[in-house]
Scaffold this active site. Structure first.
Site, mmCIF file in Angstrom:
data_model
loop_
_atom_site.group_PDB
_atom_site.id
_atom_site.type_symbol
_atom_site.label_atom_id
_atom_site.label_comp_id
_atom_site.label_asym_id
_atom_site.label_seq_id
_atom_site.Cartn_x
_atom_site.Cartn_y
_atom_site.Cartn_z
ATOM 1 N N SER A 15 0.907 4.503 -2.777
ATOM 2 C CA SER A 15 0.889 5.570 -3.768
ATOM 3 C C SER A 15 0.692 6.938 -3.112
ATOM 4 O O SER A 15 0.929 7.958 -3.743
ATOM 5 C CB SER A 15 -0.244 5.315 -4.755
ATOM 6 O OG SER A 15 -1.460 5.163 -4.059
ATOM 7 N N TYR A 46 -2.066 5.651 -8.458
ATOM 8 C CA TYR A 46 -1.490 4.543 -9.224
ATOM 9 C C TYR A 46 -2.599 3.771 -9.949
ATOM 10 O O TYR A 46 -2.349 3.101 -10.946
ATOM 11 C CB TYR A 46 -0.768 3.556 -8.299
ATOM 12 C CG TYR A 46 0.600 3.992 -7.792
ATOM 13 C CD1 TYR A 46 1.094 5.283 -8.006
ATOM 14 C CD2 TYR A 46 1.399 3.095 -7.092
ATOM 15 C CE1 TYR A 46 2.352 5.659 -7.527
ATOM 16 C CE2 TYR A 46 2.649 3.456 -6.623
ATOM 17 C CZ TYR A 46 3.125 4.736 -6.837
ATOM 18 O OH TYR A 46 4.365 5.082 -6.359
ATOM 19 N N GLY A 47 -3.796 3.847 -9.389
ATOM 20 C CA GLY A 47 -4.900 2.993 -9.844
ATOM 21 C C GLY A 47 -5.297 3.200 -11.288
ATOM 22 O O GLY A 47 -5.938 2.354 -11.906
ATOM 23 N N CYS A 77 -0.090 -0.643 -0.907
ATOM 24 C CA CYS A 77 -0.956 -0.261 -2.025
ATOM 25 C C CYS A 77 -1.453 -1.515 -2.755
ATOM 26 O O CYS A 77 -0.649 -2.343 -3.195
ATOM 27 C CB CYS A 77 -0.144 0.612 -2.980
ATOM 28 S SG CYS A 77 -1.036 1.136 -4.433
ATOM 29 N N ASN A 78 -2.769 -1.618 -2.895
ATOM 30 C CA ASN A 78 -3.339 -2.787 -3.590
ATOM 31 C C ASN A 78 -2.929 -2.807 -5.055
ATOM 32 O O ASN A 78 -2.658 -3.866 -5.615
ATOM 33 C CB ASN A 78 -4.865 -2.749 -3.511
ATOM 34 C CG ASN A 78 -5.390 -3.138 -2.158
ATOM 35 O OD1 ASN A 78 -5.888 -4.228 -1.961
ATOM 36 N ND2 ASN A 78 -5.264 -2.243 -1.180
ATOM 37 N N THR A 79 -2.881 -1.624 -5.671
ATOM 38 C CA THR A 79 -2.519 -1.564 -7.085
ATOM 39 C C THR A 79 -1.086 -2.044 -7.276
ATOM 40 O O THR A 79 -0.806 -2.889 -8.135
ATOM 41 C CB THR A 79 -2.685 -0.120 -7.612
ATOM 42 O OG1 THR A 79 -4.022 0.313 -7.335
ATOM 43 C CG2 THR A 79 -2.424 -0.036 -9.092
ATOM 44 N N GLU A 156 -10.338 10.964 -0.096
ATOM 45 C CA GLU A 156 -9.318 12.020 0.010
ATOM 46 C C GLU A 156 -9.961 13.353 0.402
ATOM 47 O O GLU A 156 -9.382 14.142 1.120
ATOM 48 C CB GLU A 156 -8.592 12.195 -1.332
ATOM 49 C CG GLU A 156 -7.755 11.005 -1.734
ATOM 50 C CD GLU A 156 -6.314 11.073 -1.228
ATOM 51 O OE1 GLU A 156 -5.830 12.175 -0.965
ATOM 52 O OE2 GLU A 156 -5.692 10.000 -1.106
ATOM 53 N N CYS A 188 -8.581 -1.888 -1.764
ATOM 54 C CA CYS A 188 -7.945 -0.594 -2.001
ATOM 55 C C CYS A 188 -7.706 0.044 -0.641
ATOM 56 O O CYS A 188 -8.565 -0.061 0.255
ATOM 57 C CB CYS A 188 -8.868 0.284 -2.848
ATOM 58 S SG CYS A 188 -8.285 1.987 -3.014
ATOM 59 N N THR A 189 -6.555 0.684 -0.509
ATOM 60 C CA THR A 189 -6.199 1.278 0.789
ATOM 61 C C THR A 189 -7.261 2.227 1.352
ATOM 62 O O THR A 189 -7.370 2.397 2.554
ATOM 63 C CB THR A 189 -4.907 2.093 0.619
ATOM 64 O OG1 THR A 189 -5.035 2.900 -0.555
ATOM 65 C CG2 THR A 189 -3.698 1.196 0.524
ATOM 66 N N HIS A 190 -7.997 2.865 0.459
ATOM 67 C CA HIS A 190 -8.937 3.899 0.911
ATOM 68 C C HIS A 190 -10.275 3.355 1.405
ATOM 69 O O HIS A 190 -10.999 4.027 2.120
ATOM 70 C CB HIS A 190 -9.211 4.877 -0.225
ATOM 71 C CG HIS A 190 -8.061 5.781 -0.526
ATOM 72 N ND1 HIS A 190 -6.824 5.304 -0.903
ATOM 73 C CD2 HIS A 190 -7.951 7.134 -0.503
ATOM 74 C CE1 HIS A 190 -6.004 6.337 -1.108
ATOM 75 N NE2 HIS A 190 -6.674 7.445 -0.869
HETATM 76 N N1 DGL Z 1 -3.345 3.015 -2.900
HETATM 77 C C1 DGL Z 1 -4.167 2.696 -4.038
HETATM 78 C C2 DGL Z 1 -4.643 1.229 -3.907
HETATM 79 O O1 DGL Z 1 -4.708 0.673 -2.828
HETATM 80 C C3 DGL Z 1 -5.344 3.619 -4.165
HETATM 81 C C4 DGL Z 1 -4.961 5.013 -4.604
HETATM 82 C C5 DGL Z 1 -4.354 5.043 -5.990
HETATM 83 O O2 DGL Z 1 -5.049 4.838 -7.001
HETATM 84 O O3 DGL Z 1 -3.154 5.273 -6.063
HETATM 85 O O4 DGL Z 1 -4.945 0.625 -4.900
#
Ligand code: DGL
Length: 277
Positions: A15, A46-47, A77-79, A156, A188-190
């Site tokens: 995302s 995206y979350g 992206c996990n979402t 971020e 989650c990526t972060h």
């Molecule tokens: N990349 C999203 C994830 O891994 C986290 C950031 C988002 O909410 O887009 O779920």
């Protein structure tokens, strides 16, 4: 799929910026692979979006990457992995790997007392994707999950060491204090960027699973099985980065996350992206 060669790049999308943690793992494990990364910085996060929207965005980006001739796609992206992986796999004719199964497998290996915790965005947790993947591997495992929507903006904004982060983590991770899990999936990526702060709050006895890191190993397995590992030259892979908005901000943060400057960064107009199906 028939004309695919090992020298083609691996497509990776997220995302936005967070998927750079997966890129970092791929670069470490498969340094000879060429990577094409797409970060949807215009439409992040995206979350907090609906499943239909995330599926539509994921299809557009995959079509874009396939036009760049990638040999496989990694949904960093996990979402997007939680809600869109199946429909992507049905539609597109290249191997598509998400982060949910690799992360779940690693967690199950560490579930000595059959307890696993999962943290992620609201959409990831709502989808129950990790829960189903874990239960499919071992139906006796107890899964406790918790969405942590404030963590993405904190990363971020580059606050990982701040006291605010610790306080926010104390609050979210309270869910796991009563009945500590053997492993906690950073879904989650972060979250890998907050690993040490999360470890501190959870305690050293809880094994933290970085889904991105596990996914790099899965990508390696897929490429080996299909005879598509790039062993041709031995030279380091070349990487290209595409974003849908604000490349300057992406460059600043992504190069900090990767620990090196970004080569080849391009902006893709949203109208172009939206023209893909
Ligand atoms: N990349 C999203 C994830 O891994 C986290 C950031 C988002 O909410 O887009 O779920």
């Amino acid at each position: 799929m028939s004309d695919v060669t090992s020298e083609q790049a691996i497509g990776v999308f997220d995302s936005g910026l967070g998927g750079i943690s997966v890129v970092r793992s791929l670069m470490n494990l498969l340094p000879q692979e060429h990577l094409i990364y797409f970060g949807d910085t215009a439409r992040v996060p995206y979350g907090s979006k609906s499943q239909e929207t995330v599926v539509r965005f994921s299809h557009q980006i995959s079509s874009f990457l396939l036009e760049k001739q990638v040999k496989m796609i990694v949904v960093a992206c996990n979402t997007a992995s939680s809600v869109a992986l199946e429909s992507l796999q049905q539609k597109f004719d290249v191997p598509i790997v998400g982060v949910i199964d690799p992360g779940s497998k690693a967690a199950v290996k560490h579930a000595r007392t059959k307890r696993i915790g999962v943290i992620g965005t609201a959409s990831t947790i709502r989808s129950g994707a990790y829960r189903s993947a874990i239960r499919e591997l071992d139906s006796e495992i107890e899964v406790v999950d918790q969405s942590c929507p404030l963590l993405v903006p904190l990363v971020e904004e580059d606050w990982p060491q701040d006291a605010v982060v610790e306080q926010v983590l104390q609050n979210y991770l309270r869910t796991f204090q009563q009945n500590k899990p053997d492993a906690l999936i950073l879904g989650c990526t972060h979250y890998p960027y907050l690993k040490s702060a999360i470890q501190k709050v959870m305690g050293q006895d809880v094994h933290l699973v970085d889904s991105g890191e596990e996914t790099a190993t899965e990508v390696q397995n897929v490429l080996v099985n299909l005879n598509l590992l790039n062993t041709e030259t031995g030279d380091p892979g070349k990487h290209k980065f595409y974003v849908s908005d604000f490349p300057q901000k992406f460059e600043e943060t992504a190069s900090r996350f990767l620990g090196r400057p970004l080569e080849n960064l391009f902006k893709v107009e949203l109208e172009v992206l939206e023209s893909y199906k």
